[in-house]
Design an enzyme around this catalytic site. Structure first.
Site, PDB file in Angstrom:
ATOM      1  N   SER A   1      -8.328   3.835 -36.971  1.00 54.68           N
ATOM      2  CA  SER A   1      -8.523   2.465 -37.454  1.00 54.68           C
ATOM      3  C   SER A   1      -7.346   1.995 -38.283  1.00 54.68           C
ATOM      4  CB  SER A   1      -9.758   2.397 -38.360  1.00 54.68           C
ATOM      5  OG  SER A   1     -10.916   2.246 -37.615  1.00 54.68           O
TER       6      SER A   1
ATOM      7  N   HIS B   1     -13.412  -2.185 -44.677  1.00 53.93           N
ATOM      8  CA  HIS B   1     -12.593  -1.772 -43.537  1.00 53.93           C
ATOM      9  C   HIS B   1     -11.733  -2.932 -43.013  1.00 53.93           C
ATOM     10  CE1 HIS B   1     -12.036  -0.475 -39.247  1.00 53.93           C
ATOM     11  NE2 HIS B   1     -11.968   0.717 -39.791  1.00 53.93           N
TER      12      HIS B   1
ATOM     13  N   ASP C   1     -13.160  -7.357 -36.961  1.00 55.89           N
ATOM     14  CA  ASP C   1     -13.580  -6.256 -37.832  1.00 55.89           C
ATOM     15  C   ASP C   1     -14.744  -6.664 -38.736  1.00 55.89           C
ATOM     16  OD1 ASP C   1     -13.223  -3.907 -39.789  1.00 55.89           O
ATOM     17  OD2 ASP C   1     -11.598  -3.542 -38.377  1.00 55.89           O
TER      18      ASP C   1
END
Ligand SMILES: *[C@@H]1O[C@H](CO)[C@@H](O)[C@H](O)[C@H]1NC(C)=O
Ligand SMILES: *[C@@H]1O[C@H](CO)[C@@H](O)[C@H](O)[C@H]1NC(C)=O
Ligand SMILES: *[C@@H]1O[C@H](CO)[C@@H](O)[C@H](O)[C@H]1NC(C)=O
Ligand SMILES: *[C@@H]1O[C@H](CO)[C@@H](O)[C@H](O)[C@H]1NC(C)=O
Ligand SMILES: *[C@@H]1O[C@H](CO)[C@@H](O)[C@H](O)[C@H]1NC(C)=O
Ligand SMILES: *[C@@H]1O[C@H](CO)[C@@H](O)[C@H](O)[C@H]1NC(C)=O
Length: 779
Positions: A562, A228, A166
């Site tokens: 996600s 994220h 990520d």
């Protein structure tokens, strides 16, 4: 749902749902443009042999490994014989493919393809990134409360390594403390770019894998500049953190799904959430070589990618090698719903994860002057809002094609028209900070944002406005507009109720969650499973600021598949801990055959949209994950590595295309391999196409992983007009790991009553083993 003329039809891009929106890289068709290609090199050491025993052939840890430096030198010399510029060389791959990544123009690639050693190429690919409450909602309770649950005194994911590919990590966040965690298992061979001061027994590895991403060579080590990656990692394996919450919402104990598992972080996406395929593939290779057990990829293909075949998808290629080496690979289905055929990562060897809503809502009730009340949602709720009725207005309406559109509430506003009032505005999710400033400057008292599609539910959007607001459904917004139009003195007020749990009809399928059918694999139902992905609270870097008090946030909300993906990665880790010997397919099967299909009202799980009715199988797959039941599934549908090769052979690819898939294992001659069609793969769900009066027989094999002596009875439901016969209808097991095969014979016999869905359930005294059945009728 009826569309009236007053219906507000406000069309905006669905992109507001992806919290991490970025300005896209520019598409370029220039032939001289340098792009990152992956060049495959013939493995001259091995010879063609048929796929017989998958472990013998595909276990790369068995393979004699080349010394990496030696291999790099070889590849650099191969490249520089054609292109003298050494700086074009990016990576050497040895475990997931035989080859290297390099910056090339298409003309240069053509030159390379004339070389004797050239075995093929993967085109440039770009990917993009697609909680306190969720553990309890999924039935995970501390062992002290529920000793029979999936979390117990001996299983919180200890010793299992979850790899997260990520945007990086925030290493000093409390979610990644290692209080009382044991050292990682001895098989761990990874590396921590932060050094020993920031890595610990929770965060055991962190690598920056950004060499193919241009202009990204400054941020070292892999600190998360986006947020994220930190969020996703905390959902998979964050430690217990007391008093978490954001903006005083959803306060409670935060933890990931496997709070005592180890984390290995691979930073492949830049601070805008864009990721190069060459970096993603290298990260998968690192994870395989480092000894990771479960891989979590909350990434999907970005629009500006070349090549559309499965064998050209870096995640599909990398995940196959990872799966063959025993890693469970969990990937996001994408945020392009609710349209059909919008899936990402819809590959049979990947666990494809869709998103559902939770039973939590940050509730605000809107009351109109005539007494009508509507439930709305606001993630940020003010503490000292002046109560009472306030004038209600909007900035005007536009007629468009016979429909009424509310005017946007953007830019500076006329104070005289809006001061002290509540405004009705269309929701667009853009510029929340600027909008709040404009409203405050103009003296607006509060805002009602109307969702723009009738298929959108309140749980599908999560934008934080630091200003008193309420998001309402399109149907409710239409009623409010009619009320304003029909009363001389329209008024309204808000009642902020904070976080409310046990919302009815939870979970539901999030509207944004991508839907099947899979285009490359129409014979396999996808997504496989759904998990919580709407307004999920997770760890964030200190750059996330609480706009109400200017302090850094520890946790914040994000939505998307996600967020659903790391829930499944963490749960896969719990299953792996409970059953270390199980294959990735067995773990997937356990998750799928035990999933829940009913909501907290006891009805079939619906779509989050206000339109009633059960969610389509192409959106919900096997259903909502239920970790406690998944630990003890009774039976599993296992798949061996060579069956995937037989499946790929059955897709009609050429041997050289298949070579891309399976390199660095020796090439396979499909002519010598027994082919498996998609519907015959030993998958935990069944998808078949039927013609009138024709018969389709599918075979499945179950492995008993429950009580040695147990009997299972088949119960099958299919729509009227279709017959389905299971043979044998009773399975008697005498031993653990015993395998029994059965067949299901389907026939389209008469007028079919929709919807085209069914299920096959194997029932024992202890277990319910359920496979969804998806049907397609061909005329
Ligand atoms: C990435 O680039 C850096 C700096 O040039 C280099 O030191 C490193 O070895 C490269 N990584 C790989 C895996 O090739
Ligand atoms: C691969 O081979 C190694 C070494 O022989 C062995 O320890 C490991 O269990 C094998 N992995 C699989 C998935 O069979
Ligand atoms: C408001 O009501 C009038 C009639 O009362 C109608 O003609 C008009 O279309 C309505 N406008 C909106 C925006 O609903
Ligand atoms: C409009 O409604 C408000 C609140 O109900 C009331 O205080 C006010 O007097 C009304 N104004 C007119 C002009 O009717
Ligand atoms: C905890 O669960 C595992 C399976 O996940 C089981 O083997 C073990 O016996 C359980 N321990 C307790 C104390 O219940
Ligand atoms: C199947 O065959 C029967 C007899 O030939 C015929 O009456 C029936 O219409 C057919 N069913 C379908 C669905 O075509």
């Amino acid at each position: 749902m009826e569309f009236s003329k007053n219906q507000l039809l406000l069309f905006f891009a669905f992109t507001v749902l992806v919290l991490s929106q970025v300005s896209g890289a520019t598409r370029d068709n220039d032939k001289d443009q340098l792009k990152t290609h992956i060049v495959l090199v013939h493995d001259t050491i091995n010879h063609v042999m048929p796929a017989t025993s998958d472990h013998k052939i595909y276990n790369i840890t068995n393979k004699v490994k080349h010394k990496l430096q030696h291999l790099s030198d070889l590849y650099v010399s191969l490249l520089s014989a054609v292109i003298p510029d050494r700086s074009r060389f990016i990576y050497t791959y040895k475990s997931v493919i035989n080859g290297f990544a390099a910056q090339l123009t298409t003309q240069e690639l053509e030159e390379l393809s004339k070389q004797e050693w050239f075995a093929g190429a993967l085109p440039p690919k770009k990917y993009k990134i697609t909680t306190t409450h969720t553990p309890a909602f999924l039935g995970l309770r501390p062992p002290s409360i529920d000793p029979q649950g999936a979390w117990n005194t001996t299983n919180l994911g200890e010793g299992i390594i979850i790899g997260v590919i990520d945007t990086g990590i925030t290493p000093d966040h409390p979610s990644f403390r290692d209080d009382h965690l044991p050292a990682p298992p001895t098989k761990w061979r990874g590396h921590c770019d932060f050094g020993p001061s920031l890595c610990n027994n929770k965060l055991i590895g962190a690598r920056r894998v950004l060499n193919a991403t241009q202009g990204e060579h400054i941020h070292y080590p892999p600190t998360d500049k986006h947020g994220h990656g930190t969020h996703v990692a905390s959902t998979a394996a964050g430690a217990f953190v007391k008093g978490s919450g954001a903006y005083s919402s959803a306060v409670g104990m935060a933890s990931g799904m496997a709070p005592r598992a180890h984390l290995a972080i691979y930073q492949v996406c830049n601070e805008n959430g864009y990721c190069d395929g060459a970096d993603v593939l290298k990260a998968i290779e690192y994870a395989v070589d480092d000894g990771v057990d479960v891989l979590s990829l909350s990434l999907g293909l970005s629009e500006d990618s070349d090549g559309h075949h499965v064998y050209e998808d870096h995640i599909a290629v990398g995940a196959l090698k990872a799966t063959l080496n025993g890693l469970v690979v969990s990937c996001a289905a994408g945020n392009d719903g609710p349209g059909f055929g919008t899936l990402n990562n819809d590959i049979p060897w990947i666990l494809t994860v869709g998103a559902s809503t939770t039973d939590r809502r940050e509730l605000v009730v809107v009351e109109l002057g005539d007494g009508t009340k509507f439930d709305g949602k606001a993630l940020l709720q003010p503490k000292n809002w002046a109560k009472g009725m306030f004038p209600l207005t909007h900035l005007g309406v536009k007629e468009f094609n016979g429909y009424t559109n509310l005017r946007q509430c953007t830019g500076k506003m006329d104070r005289r028209k809006v001061s002290g009032k509540i405004l009705l505005c269309p929701f667009d999710g853009e510029d929340p900070i600027q909008k709040a400033q404009n409203m405050r400057a103009a003296g607006v008292h509060g805002v009602i944002f109307v969702l723009f599609l009738s298929s959108l539910g309140l749980d599908d959007v999560s934008v934080e406005y630091d200003f008193p607001y309420a998001e309402v459904l399109l149907t409710d917004g239409t009623k409010i507009l009619n009320y304003i139009n029909s009363s001389k003195n329209a008024t309204a007020t808000f009642s902020f109720r904070g976080t409310v749990l046990n919302k009815p009809h939870s979970p539901s399928l999030a509207a944004f969650s991508s839907r099947g059918p899979s285009l490359p694999f129409p014979g396999i139902l996808k997504p496989d499973i759904v998990g919580p992905g709407s307004s999920i609270l997770g760890a964030v870097p200190p750059t996330y600021i609480d706009r109400t008090n200017r302090k850094s946030l520890l946790f914040d909300f994000m939505s998307g598949t996600s967020m659903a993906t790391p829930h499944l990665s963490g749960i896969a880790a719990l299953i792996k801990k409970a059953h270390p010997k199980w294959s990735p397919a067995a773990i997937k099967s356990a998750i799928m055959t035990t999933a829940r299909i009913v909501d907290n009202n006891g009805e079939l799980i619906t779509d989050s949209s206000p339109i009633p009715g059960p969610a389509d199988l192409n959106g919900i797959g096997a259903g909502q994950v239920d970790p406690t039941r998944a630990i003890d599934p009774g039976l599993v549908y296992d798949i061996k590595g060579n069956e995937y090769i037989s499946l790929i052979c059955g897709m009609g690819l050429t041997d050289s295309q298949i070579g891309i898939f399976i390199s660095p294992s020796p090439p396979v001659a499909c002519s010598k391999v027994a082919k498996i069609s998609q519907e015959q793969l030993n998958y935990p769900s069944i998808t078949i196409s039927l013609k009138p009066n024709s018969t389709v027989v599918v075979t499945r094999t179950v492995t008993n992983v429950g009580i040695a002596a147990s009997t299972y009875i088949a119960k099958i439901n299919v729509p009227k007009g279709i017959s389905a016969i299971v043979k044998p209808a009773v399975l008697r097991f005498n031993a653990k790991y015993e395998k029994i095969s059965y067949t299901v014979t389907f026939k389209w016999t008469g007028v079919v009553i929709y919807p085209l869905r069914g299920q096959l359930v194997w029932l024992s005294r202890k277990n319910v083993v359920r496979s969804p059945i998806s049907l397609v009728l061909l005329n």
